[in-house]
Design a protein around this motif. Structure first.
Motif, PDB file in Angstrom:
ATOM      1  N   THR A  27      -3.281  -5.573   3.111  1.00  0.00           N
ATOM      2  CA  THR A  27      -3.380  -4.417   2.227  1.00  0.00           C
ATOM      3  C   THR A  27      -3.529  -4.827   0.767  1.00  0.00           C
ATOM      4  O   THR A  27      -4.335  -4.255   0.017  1.00  0.00           O
ATOM      5  CB  THR A  27      -2.141  -3.528   2.395  1.00  0.00           C
ATOM      6  N   LEU A  28      -2.746  -5.822   0.358  1.00  0.00           N
ATOM      7  CA  LEU A  28      -2.721  -6.224  -1.053  1.00  0.00           C
ATOM      8  C   LEU A  28      -3.653  -7.394  -1.347  1.00  0.00           C
ATOM      9  O   LEU A  28      -3.818  -7.771  -2.519  1.00  0.00           O
ATOM     10  CB  LEU A  28      -1.285  -6.592  -1.452  1.00  0.00           C
ATOM     11  N   GLY A  29      -4.206  -7.999  -0.289  1.00  0.00           N
ATOM     12  CA  GLY A  29      -5.103  -9.113  -0.500  1.00  0.00           C
ATOM     13  C   GLY A  29      -4.413 -10.361  -0.989  1.00  0.00           C
ATOM     14  O   GLY A  29      -4.988 -11.163  -1.734  1.00  0.00           O
ATOM     15  N   LEU A  30      -3.141 -10.524  -0.565  1.00  0.00           N
ATOM     16  CA  LEU A  30      -2.390 -11.704  -0.984  1.00  0.00           C
ATOM     17  C   LEU A  30      -2.291 -12.689   0.165  1.00  0.00           C
ATOM     18  O   LEU A  30      -2.334 -12.318   1.340  1.00  0.00           O
ATOM     19  CB  LEU A  30      -0.982 -11.304  -1.445  1.00  0.00           C
ATOM     20  N   GLY A  31      -2.086 -13.949  -0.187  1.00  0.00           N
ATOM     21  CA  GLY A  31      -1.984 -14.982   0.840  1.00  0.00           C
ATOM     22  C   GLY A  31      -0.564 -15.363   1.112  1.00  0.00           C
ATOM     23  O   GLY A  31      -0.246 -16.552   1.211  1.00  0.00           O
ATOM     24  N   ILE A  45       7.611  -7.432  -8.487  1.00  0.00           N
ATOM     25  CA  ILE A  45       7.399  -7.655  -7.055  1.00  0.00           C
ATOM     26  C   ILE A  45       6.389  -6.623  -6.545  1.00  0.00           C
ATOM     27  O   ILE A  45       6.590  -5.416  -6.726  1.00  0.00           O
ATOM     28  CB  ILE A  45       8.734  -7.535  -6.284  1.00  0.00           C
ATOM     29  N   PRO A  46       5.305  -7.059  -5.895  1.00  0.00           N
ATOM     30  CA  PRO A  46       4.265  -6.099  -5.502  1.00  0.00           C
ATOM     31  C   PRO A  46       4.620  -5.233  -4.295  1.00  0.00           C
ATOM     32  O   PRO A  46       4.019  -4.181  -4.096  1.00  0.00           O
ATOM     33  CB  PRO A  46       3.065  -6.993  -5.184  1.00  0.00           C
ATOM     34  N   ALA A  47       5.592  -5.675  -3.489  1.00  0.00           N
ATOM     35  CA  ALA A  47       5.911  -4.913  -2.279  1.00  0.00           C
ATOM     36  C   ALA A  47       7.334  -5.219  -1.832  1.00  0.00           C
ATOM     37  O   ALA A  47       7.848  -6.323  -2.051  1.00  0.00           O
ATOM     38  CB  ALA A  47       4.933  -5.232  -1.159  1.00  0.00           C
ATOM     39  N   ILE A  48       7.937  -4.226  -1.202  1.00  0.00           N
ATOM     40  CA  ILE A  48       9.279  -4.375  -0.644  1.00  0.00           C
ATOM     41  C   ILE A  48       9.223  -4.007   0.834  1.00  0.00           C
ATOM     42  O   ILE A  48       8.661  -2.967   1.216  1.00  0.00           O
ATOM     43  CB  ILE A  48      10.304  -3.477  -1.364  1.00  0.00           C
ATOM     44  N   ARG A  71      13.131   3.460 -10.837  1.00  0.00           N
ATOM     45  CA  ARG A  71      12.207   3.822  -9.767  1.00  0.00           C
ATOM     46  C   ARG A  71      11.211   2.689  -9.542  1.00  0.00           C
ATOM     47  O   ARG A  71      10.843   1.982 -10.477  1.00  0.00           O
ATOM     48  CB  ARG A  71      11.478   5.119 -10.115  1.00  0.00           C
ATOM     49  N   TYR A  72      10.809   2.589  -8.290  1.00  0.00           N
ATOM     50  CA  TYR A  72       9.895   1.505  -7.907  1.00  0.00           C
ATOM     51  C   TYR A  72       8.616   2.119  -7.354  1.00  0.00           C
ATOM     52  O   TYR A  72       8.665   3.006  -6.494  1.00  0.00           O
ATOM     53  CB  TYR A  72      10.555   0.613  -6.851  1.00  0.00           C
ATOM     54  N   ASP A  73       7.446   1.640  -7.839  1.00  0.00           N
ATOM     55  CA  ASP A  73       6.184   2.237  -7.410  1.00  0.00           C
ATOM     56  C   ASP A  73       5.278   1.275  -6.660  1.00  0.00           C
ATOM     57  O   ASP A  73       4.101   1.553  -6.443  1.00  0.00           O
ATOM     58  CB  ASP A  73       5.439   2.834  -8.606  1.00  0.00           C
ATOM     59  N   GLY A  74       5.817   0.118  -6.224  1.00  0.00           N
ATOM     60  CA  GLY A  74       5.015  -0.819  -5.458  1.00  0.00           C
ATOM     61  C   GLY A  74       4.862  -0.397  -4.011  1.00  0.00           C
ATOM     62  O   GLY A  74       5.322   0.670  -3.585  1.00  0.00           O
ATOM     63  N   GLU A  75       4.215  -1.254  -3.234  1.00  0.00           N
ATOM     64  CA  GLU A  75       3.987  -0.976  -1.813  1.00  0.00           C
ATOM     65  C   GLU A  75       5.305  -1.077  -1.048  1.00  0.00           C
ATOM     66  O   GLU A  75       6.154  -1.911  -1.346  1.00  0.00           O
ATOM     67  CB  GLU A  75       2.980  -1.981  -1.258  1.00  0.00           C
ATOM     68  N   ILE A  76       5.452  -0.218  -0.023  1.00  0.00           N
ATOM     69  CA  ILE A  76       6.677  -0.196   0.778  1.00  0.00           C
ATOM     70  C   ILE A  76       6.323  -0.249   2.259  1.00  0.00           C
ATOM     71  O   ILE A  76       5.431   0.458   2.728  1.00  0.00           O
ATOM     72  CB  ILE A  76       7.511   1.083   0.517  1.00  0.00           C
TER      73      ILE A  76
END
Length: 686
Positions: free
Chosen positions: A679-683, A508-511, A571-576
């Protein structure tokens, strides 16, 4: 036998009897004893109830602290290894093999509760040579009985359960000082020792320095096996009863002050003195305790003279409302409830909010209520009440849910109460309906209606059946809500780790973490749940409390708040993104603040959080009244107050307009999605 040999043997025997030669000189076959006891200059301990050593410990745990059971689902009483205390190592983590777990034998939720702890035949803990004679001896194992809660991992306590390590300072069999001058030192109570062999020395008192396990300790030789050492007298007593009772000591730092048996005036004086010394933000808020005391004392004296419990309760409530701190509160009494009901049961059939442009509009109209019958519509602008500008009326309205730490919380709550009046009160309202060119003035009569008041509540979304952590898909992202830090802490961690494992596995790219309805709870839990998003054991800040030995607030440098990192795979290192609101208070704010460290997360909301930046305690007053106060002052790593009176401020602020207030979607959540998409350029679409 040769006469010369016989003579020599007699001489050796005589010398040995006089103590001038060791026993081995006359043919003793045992191995050399290198213990200090072999010198014969340390007396044997005087034993009470010598039944061969203890095998079972039972006792009670009494607690007065109102927060003792909060969030606890797995309470433990254990045999706690004291090697950390012997070495004064505040970061000592009890080895798992040393943790003998007892049984809680009564209802934990009622104080006192009872416990039973069977001592293991061969305990597994480090041996401590504590005679300070410079020689290497076998030593003894040293324990105290202590209460803990298990939150993380398996059934045993790990570093996070221990708050970083050390030894118990409360709810333990040893009495431990909380004062700066001897912080953490034993001052009484009992400990349990185990000597694996005969001849081991142990202190029989604190010595001149009033500290244990130092060079001036008087010593005695203790027997092999278990002995319970009572430290409450100048010369310790040593008990070898098979079954022994050890009641755990709550300790000064945890025990609630109790003024309930005092007269009204004495209790009031004690309360003000406690606040004067121990309230965490007196200087920050400019509290003049002497002036407040003089202002409210006459009413307290009148209440005492007439034994008027209603006047006493109402005066206490008025007093604590003078403290601009949302952590301050008082338990409900009949008198305070009746005052609240009298002033709020009546309503005008409408709720209002203030927009960013300063206008105040109706956000709810009760069907067939006074406002509706008078022609006031939804989204009507309210300009005056009883001839006064609405802004001025809001400024002087009493919000009975106070006090508040921040201006925005205070104002939002006053907007709720400005349309509440005693039933039958006539109120003149000037308004402008949507699309109307001019204003109209009508007289409304307050009626018994609670609907509009409930509709304006910021807790209207609360669900009493929510889990402490809930999560769901949000398009390409994950939406997580931490509903409370005072719910079942062990369950919260299990759900939290499950969520993070699934997020990592699914890449998952972001939480998005929704903190908007989290009223707080355990600050340490909040800190450690944030740690899952970091790879460093960062210093988060500190908390200071009043110390009577130095007469000021003390910030212990050895008690700084730190991340204790979980396993790397969790640990999670994606966008928050973290969502906040005025309902995010106390521990919720510590979590949210932690997520701003190193710009780890982006904070989004319409308002800052509640601004409750301290730790609380409760104390007792006459008539079963409980007062809650802020007793510890939280600061950031630079020593600055960072949450109290400020809150966690959004990086991305969602405006408060007619469009956002009346939108069919969750505008704050949508703002988070829009931010992540950009921020992530996702749709992503929700």
């Amino acid at each position: 036998m040769h006469k010369k040999y016989i003579l020599s043997l007699i001489v050796l025997l005589l010398i040995a009897m006089l103590g001038t030669l060791p026993v081995w000189a006359i043919g003793e076959s045992d191995e050399t004893d290198t213990d200090s006891s072999s010198t014969g200059d340390i007396p044997l301990a005087e034993i009470e109830n010598d039944e061969g050593g203890s095998t079972l410990i039972t006792g009670e745990v009494n607690y007065t602290n109102a927060f003792f059971t909060v969030g606890t689902s797995e309470p433990l009483v254990i045999l706690e290894d004291q090697t950390g205390f012997v070495n004064r190592d505040r970061n000592y983590v009890f080895p798992v093999e040393s943790q003998q777990i007892g049984q809680i034998t009564s209802t934990f939720l009622e104080s006192p509760f009872t416990y039973s702890l069977s001592l293991p035949a061969e305990p597994q803990a480090p041996l401590n040579d504590v005679d300070n004679n410079g020689e290497v001896d076998t030593g003894v194992m040293i324990f105290q009985v202590a209460y803990w809660t298990n939150t993380y991992g398996d059934a045993f306590l790990e570093e996070r359960d221990l708050g970083g390590g050390g030894w118990s300072g409360s709810y333990s069999s040893a009495d431990v000082s909380g004062l700066v001058e001897n912080r953490g030192e034993y001052i009484g109570g009992s400990i349990v020792i185990y000597a694996p062999e005969e001849g081991q020395a142990f202190p029989s008192g604190f010595g001149d320095d009033a500290m244990l396990f130092t060079e001036d300790d008087p010593l005695v030789i203790v027997p092999q096996g278990y002995t319970v050492v009572n430290m409450n007298s100048e010369t310790f007593t040593f008990d070898r009863s098979r079954t022994i009772t050890l009641d755990l000591i709550e300790g000064e730092g945890a025990e609630a002050d109790d003024f309930s048996d005092m007269s009204y005036t004495d209790a009031f004086e004690a309360m003000v003195e406690k606040l004067r010394l121990e309230y965490a933000f007196s200087e920050y808020y400019g509290m003049d305790w002497d002036a407040l005391y003089e202002t409210y004392l006459p009413a307290i004296e009148e209440a005492e003279a007439n034994q008027d419990n209603a006047l006493f309760a109402l005066t206490l409530q008025d007093f604590i409302w003078e403290i601009p701190d949302g952590h301050i509160s008082m338990s409900l009494t009949l008198a305070t409830y009746e005052r609240f009901a009298f002033n709020t049961d009546g309503g005008l059939g409408m709720a209002i909010r203030e927009l960013d442009d300063g206008s105040v509009i109706t956000t709810y109209i009760t069907e067939d209520g006074p406002a509706a019958q008078a022609g006031i519509q939804l989204q009507a602008e309210i300009t005056r009440i009883n001839g006064e500008p609405i802004i001025d009326v809001v400024d002087t309205t009493r919000a009975y849910s106070g006090p508040f730490s921040t201006d925005h919380n205070r104002r939002l709550q006053r907007l709720r109460y400005v349309t509440r009046y005693p039933i039958g009160t006539e109120v003149e309202v000037t308004y402008r309906n949507p699309n109307s060119l001019g204003t109209d003035t009508v007289t409304l009569t307050a009626v018994s209606e609670i609907e509009s008041f409930e509709a304006s509540s910021f807790f209207i979304e609360d669900d009493p059946y929510e889990l402490p952590v809930e999560y769901e898909e949000l398009g390409d992202y994950l939406l997580v809500e931490i509903t409370s830090f005072s719910d079942d802490a062990r369950l919260a961690i299990q759900l939290w780790e499950r969520m993070l494992s699934q997020a990592n596995n699914a890449e998952i790219p972001a939480i998005v973490i929704d903190m908007r309805n989290n009223g707080g709870g355990r600050g340490f839990l909040a800190d450690q749940m944030a740690a899952y998003f970091f790879d460093e054991a960062l210093m988060l800040g500190n908390a200071g409390a009043y110390d009577e030995s130095i007469g000021e607030f003390f910030f212990d440098p050895e008690s700084e708040d730190l991340f204790i990192l979980p396993a790397e795979d969790l640990r999670y290192d994606g966008e928050i993104v973290v969502l906040v609101s005025p309902n995010c208070a106390s521990a919720c704010e510590f979590f949210s603040y932690n997520m701003t460290i190193q710009d780890r997360a982006t904070i989004i909301g319409q308002y800052p959080s509640a601004g409750l930046g301290g730790g609380v305690e409760q104390f007792f007053m006459p008539d079963n009244i409980t007062i809650q106060m802020t007793a510890s002052r939280a600061v950031d790593p630079n020593g600055d107050i960072h949450i109290e009176g400020i809150g966690v401020v959004p990086d991305v602020r969602v405006p408060v307009t007619i469009d956002t207030l009346f939108s069919d979607e969750d505008v704050v959540l949508q703002a988070a999605v829009d931010y992540l998409n950009e921020t992530l350029g996702l749709g992503n679409s929700d």
